[in-house]
Scaffold this motif. Structure first.
Motif, mmCIF file in Angstrom:
data_model
loop_
_atom_site.group_PDB
_atom_site.id
_atom_site.type_symbol
_atom_site.label_atom_id
_atom_site.label_comp_id
_atom_site.label_asym_id
_atom_site.label_seq_id
_atom_site.Cartn_x
_atom_site.Cartn_y
_atom_site.Cartn_z
ATOM 1 N N GLU A 45 0.822 -1.205 0.000
ATOM 2 C CA GLU A 45 0.000 0.000 0.000
ATOM 3 C C GLU A 45 0.855 1.254 0.000
ATOM 4 O O GLU A 45 0.520 2.261 -0.589
ATOM 5 N N HIS A 46 1.980 1.186 0.705
ATOM 6 C CA HIS A 46 2.890 2.339 0.752
ATOM 7 C C HIS A 46 4.291 1.836 1.080
ATOM 8 O O HIS A 46 4.476 0.729 1.572
ATOM 9 N N THR A 47 5.290 2.652 0.803
ATOM 10 C CA THR A 47 6.678 2.332 1.104
ATOM 11 C C THR A 47 7.287 3.504 1.858
ATOM 12 O O THR A 47 7.152 4.650 1.443
ATOM 13 N N ASP A 48 7.931 3.211 2.986
ATOM 14 C CA ASP A 48 8.580 4.297 3.733
ATOM 15 C C ASP A 48 10.083 4.069 3.786
ATOM 16 O O ASP A 48 10.616 3.148 3.159
ATOM 17 N N SER A 49 10.750 4.894 4.572
ATOM 18 C CA SER A 49 12.211 4.880 4.577
ATOM 19 C C SER A 49 12.799 3.600 5.160
ATOM 20 O O SER A 49 13.999 3.350 4.990
ATOM 21 N N GLN A 50 11.987 2.771 5.827
ATOM 22 C CA GLN A 50 12.523 1.569 6.436
ATOM 23 C C GLN A 50 13.128 0.624 5.397
ATOM 24 O O GLN A 50 14.083 -0.094 5.684
ATOM 25 N N ILE A 51 12.612 0.670 4.200
ATOM 26 C CA ILE A 51 13.095 -0.245 3.169
ATOM 27 C C ILE A 51 14.545 0.062 2.795
ATOM 28 O O ILE A 51 15.324 -0.840 2.484
ATOM 29 N N PHE A 52 14.930 1.345 2.864
ATOM 30 C CA PHE A 52 16.309 1.708 2.550
ATOM 31 C C PHE A 52 17.253 1.257 3.662
ATOM 32 O O PHE A 52 18.413 0.924 3.409
ATOM 33 N N LEU A 53 16.759 1.228 4.897
ATOM 34 C CA LEU A 53 17.556 0.705 6.002
ATOM 35 C C LEU A 53 17.805 -0.790 5.819
ATOM 36 O O LEU A 53 18.890 -1.293 6.106
ATOM 37 N N ILE A 54 16.812 -1.502 5.298
ATOM 38 C CA ILE A 54 16.972 -2.938 5.064
ATOM 39 C C ILE A 54 18.004 -3.187 3.967
ATOM 40 O O ILE A 54 18.786 -4.143 4.042
ATOM 41 N N VAL A 55 18.020 -2.343 2.939
ATOM 42 C CA VAL A 55 19.057 -2.438 1.899
ATOM 43 C C VAL A 55 20.435 -2.313 2.544
ATOM 44 O O VAL A 55 21.359 -3.098 2.253
ATOM 45 N N LEU A 56 20.582 -1.351 3.442
ATOM 46 C CA LEU A 56 21.858 -1.123 4.123
ATOM 47 C C LEU A 56 22.229 -2.321 4.994
ATOM 48 O O LEU A 56 23.402 -2.717 5.054
ATOM 49 N N ILE A 57 21.247 -2.914 5.657
ATOM 50 C CA ILE A 57 21.505 -4.085 6.501
ATOM 51 C C ILE A 57 22.054 -5.234 5.660
ATOM 52 O O ILE A 57 23.032 -5.892 6.036
ATOM 53 N N GLY A 58 21.422 -5.498 4.514
ATOM 54 C CA GLY A 58 21.901 -6.564 3.642
ATOM 55 C C GLY A 58 23.333 -6.334 3.197
ATOM 56 O O GLY A 58 24.146 -7.267 3.140
ATOM 57 N N PHE A 59 23.661 -5.084 2.883
ATOM 58 C CA PHE A 59 25.015 -4.744 2.456
ATOM 59 C C PHE A 59 26.019 -4.907 3.600
ATOM 60 O O PHE A 59 27.091 -5.501 3.428
ATOM 61 N N VAL A 111 8.917 -8.218 0.227
ATOM 62 C CA VAL A 111 9.599 -6.998 -0.200
ATOM 63 C C VAL A 111 10.795 -6.693 0.704
ATOM 64 O O VAL A 111 11.832 -6.210 0.229
ATOM 65 N N SER A 112 10.669 -7.002 1.996
ATOM 66 C CA SER A 112 11.804 -6.772 2.897
ATOM 67 C C SER A 112 12.999 -7.622 2.487
ATOM 68 O O SER A 112 14.147 -7.167 2.541
ATOM 69 N N VAL A 113 12.730 -8.851 2.057
ATOM 70 C CA VAL A 113 13.814 -9.725 1.603
ATOM 71 C C VAL A 113 14.372 -9.227 0.266
ATOM 72 O O VAL A 113 15.580 -9.307 0.025
ATOM 73 N N CYS A 114 13.512 -8.699 -0.600
ATOM 74 C CA CYS A 114 13.984 -8.097 -1.856
ATOM 75 C C CYS A 114 14.921 -6.922 -1.570
ATOM 76 O O CYS A 114 15.962 -6.767 -2.226
ATOM 77 N N ALA A 115 14.553 -6.106 -0.597
ATOM 78 C CA ALA A 115 15.397 -4.966 -0.227
ATOM 79 C C ALA A 115 16.727 -5.449 0.347
ATOM 80 O O ALA A 115 17.796 -4.916 0.013
ATOM 81 N N PHE A 116 16.675 -6.458 1.210
ATOM 82 C CA PHE A 116 17.886 -7.057 1.772
ATOM 83 C C PHE A 116 18.797 -7.532 0.645
ATOM 84 O O PHE A 116 20.016 -7.353 0.687
ATOM 85 N N ASP A 117 18.201 -8.125 -0.390
ATOM 86 C CA ASP A 117 18.980 -8.687 -1.491
ATOM 87 C C ASP A 117 19.629 -7.616 -2.347
ATOM 88 O O ASP A 117 20.639 -7.879 -3.010
ATOM 89 N N ILE A 118 19.065 -6.409 -2.384
ATOM 90 C CA ILE A 118 19.703 -5.327 -3.139
ATOM 91 C C ILE A 118 21.078 -5.034 -2.551
ATOM 92 O O ILE A 118 22.090 -4.989 -3.266
ATOM 93 N N GLY A 119 21.124 -4.843 -1.234
ATOM 94 C CA GLY A 119 22.407 -4.595 -0.579
ATOM 95 C C GLY A 119 23.343 -5.776 -0.678
ATOM 96 O O GLY A 119 24.549 -5.627 -0.950
ATOM 97 N N ASN A 120 22.787 -6.968 -0.495
ATOM 98 C CA ASN A 120 23.570 -8.200 -0.579
ATOM 99 C C ASN A 120 24.153 -8.401 -1.975
ATOM 100 O O ASN A 120 25.315 -8.787 -2.131
ATOM 101 N N SER A 121 23.369 -8.121 -3.013
ATOM 102 C CA SER A 121 23.790 -8.397 -4.387
ATOM 103 C C SER A 121 24.945 -7.519 -4.848
ATOM 104 O O SER A 121 25.700 -7.908 -5.748
ATOM 105 N N ILE A 122 25.069 -6.336 -4.261
ATOM 106 C CA ILE A 122 26.178 -5.455 -4.645
ATOM 107 C C ILE A 122 27.511 -6.175 -4.459
ATOM 108 O O ILE A 122 28.425 -6.074 -5.291
ATOM 109 N N LEU A 123 27.622 -6.936 -3.372
ATOM 110 C CA LEU A 123 28.841 -7.701 -3.117
ATOM 111 C C LEU A 123 28.771 -9.096 -3.722
ATOM 112 O O LEU A 123 29.736 -9.596 -4.292
ATOM 113 N N CYS A 124 27.614 -9.724 -3.615
ATOM 114 C CA CYS A 124 27.446 -11.124 -4.021
ATOM 115 C C CYS A 124 27.695 -11.335 -5.511
ATOM 116 O O CYS A 124 28.296 -12.346 -5.911
#
Length: 296
Positions: A45-59, A111-124
């Motif tokens: 329904e909506h996306t807030d800034s938490q998703i960018f934090l999850i990207v950072l966590i994955g990285f 979607v949280s796992v997708c965001a995690f994978d963005i950060g992870n994929s940069i290195l992976c």
């Protein structure tokens, strides 16, 4: 889990060709997984800034293991350093973890796992290899950074994740007609992924691999056992989001670990065997975690 066993049996008994896993992997990465990503982002329904934090966590979790592998292998031979740096960091999210998440969590968790994978994929998918090619500079001219950038740009799941994240941040919704059109492929993602995982498992473990398996898989599990509960209890997110992050923490060694090991001068055969062990353990662990969290 039954589909993983089916994929293994079909390939092991010669019912399907030996390259079936590679074909299914191509289908998953190019078709079903991107469709599943788009479908689940469209449900939000909506996306807030938490998703960018999850990207950072994955990285950061992937980066922590790169640093750990580099520090603990100082003074070791090149093959050992290449092996640990290629196999300790990062997570097999798209081809392994996503089917579990997709089957048991709502769209927010996926979607949280997708965001995690963005950060992870940069290195992976090339970042770790690019750095290691320069770090392990004995007998190498370093990484071809253009090739690494090309591998990132030509990675369909990563490109889809980033595109959907940008669209969500801009509050641009995917038309329902598009979502309905790709829904069959998205729904097939879990089945395709499980069959692929089973068909790629190789039970060729040698006794001399044991020490390296315990060291690499053990280090990954120490991080997972520390990070998963801390992130679950400390992050101010919805339960489904935190549950998705926990599952991601226990994902197995990435499929690119073995080829990168060989390219850096390590033992690719040993990396492949330990990768299969990591996958088998992850099947058991993710199933147990899902049961423990009452997601059945």
């Amino acid at each position: 889990m039954s589909l993983i066993a089916l994929g293994f049996v079909l390939r092991d008994r010669g019912v399907v060709p030996d390259n079936t896993g590679a074909v299914l992997k191509k289908l998953l990465l190019d078709v079903t997984l991107p469709c599943a990503i788009i479908t689940n982002f469209a449900k939000l329904e909506h996306t807030d800034s938490q998703i960018f934090l999850i990207v950072l966590i994955g990285f950061l979790l992937s980066l922590a293991m790169v640093a750990f592998a580099a520090v603990t292998t100082r003074g070791k031979d090149r093959a050992r350093r290449a092996f640990d740096i290629s196999n300790m960091p990062s997570y097999n999210i798209g081809a392994f973890c996503m089917p579990f998440v997709q089957g048991f969590l709502p769209a927010a968790g996926v979607v949280s796992v997708c965001a995690f994978d963005i950060g992870n994929s940069i290195l992976c998918t090339g970042g770790t290899y690019a750095w290691a090619s320069n770090y392990l500079d004995e007998g190498t001219d370093g990484a071809d950074w253009r090739s690494v950038a090309h591998s990132l740009v030509c990675n369909p799941p990563l490109v889809t994740n980033v595109t959907m994240l940008v669209l969500a941040a801009l509050h641009v919704r995917i038309p329902d007609v598009v979502v309905d059109f790709i829904a069959p492929a998205a729904n097939a993602n879990a089945a395709v992924a499980m069959l692929m995982v089973g068909s790629l498992i190789r039970i060729e473990f040698k006794r001399e691999y044991l020490v390296d398996a315990v060291r690499v898989i053990g280090a990954r599990h120490v991080l997972a056992c520390i990070a998963a509960p801390l992130l679950y209890w400390l992050l101010p997110f919805d339960p489904a989001v935190r549950q998705g992050i926990v599952l991601a923490c226990f994902a197995p060694i990435p499929a690119l670990g073995p080829p990168f090991t060989g390219m850096l001068g390590g033992d690719e055969g040993k990396a492949g065997a330990i990768n299969s062990v990591s996958v088998i353990l992850a099947v058991i662990e993710l199933t147990a975690i899902i049961a423990a969290m009452g997601l059945y």
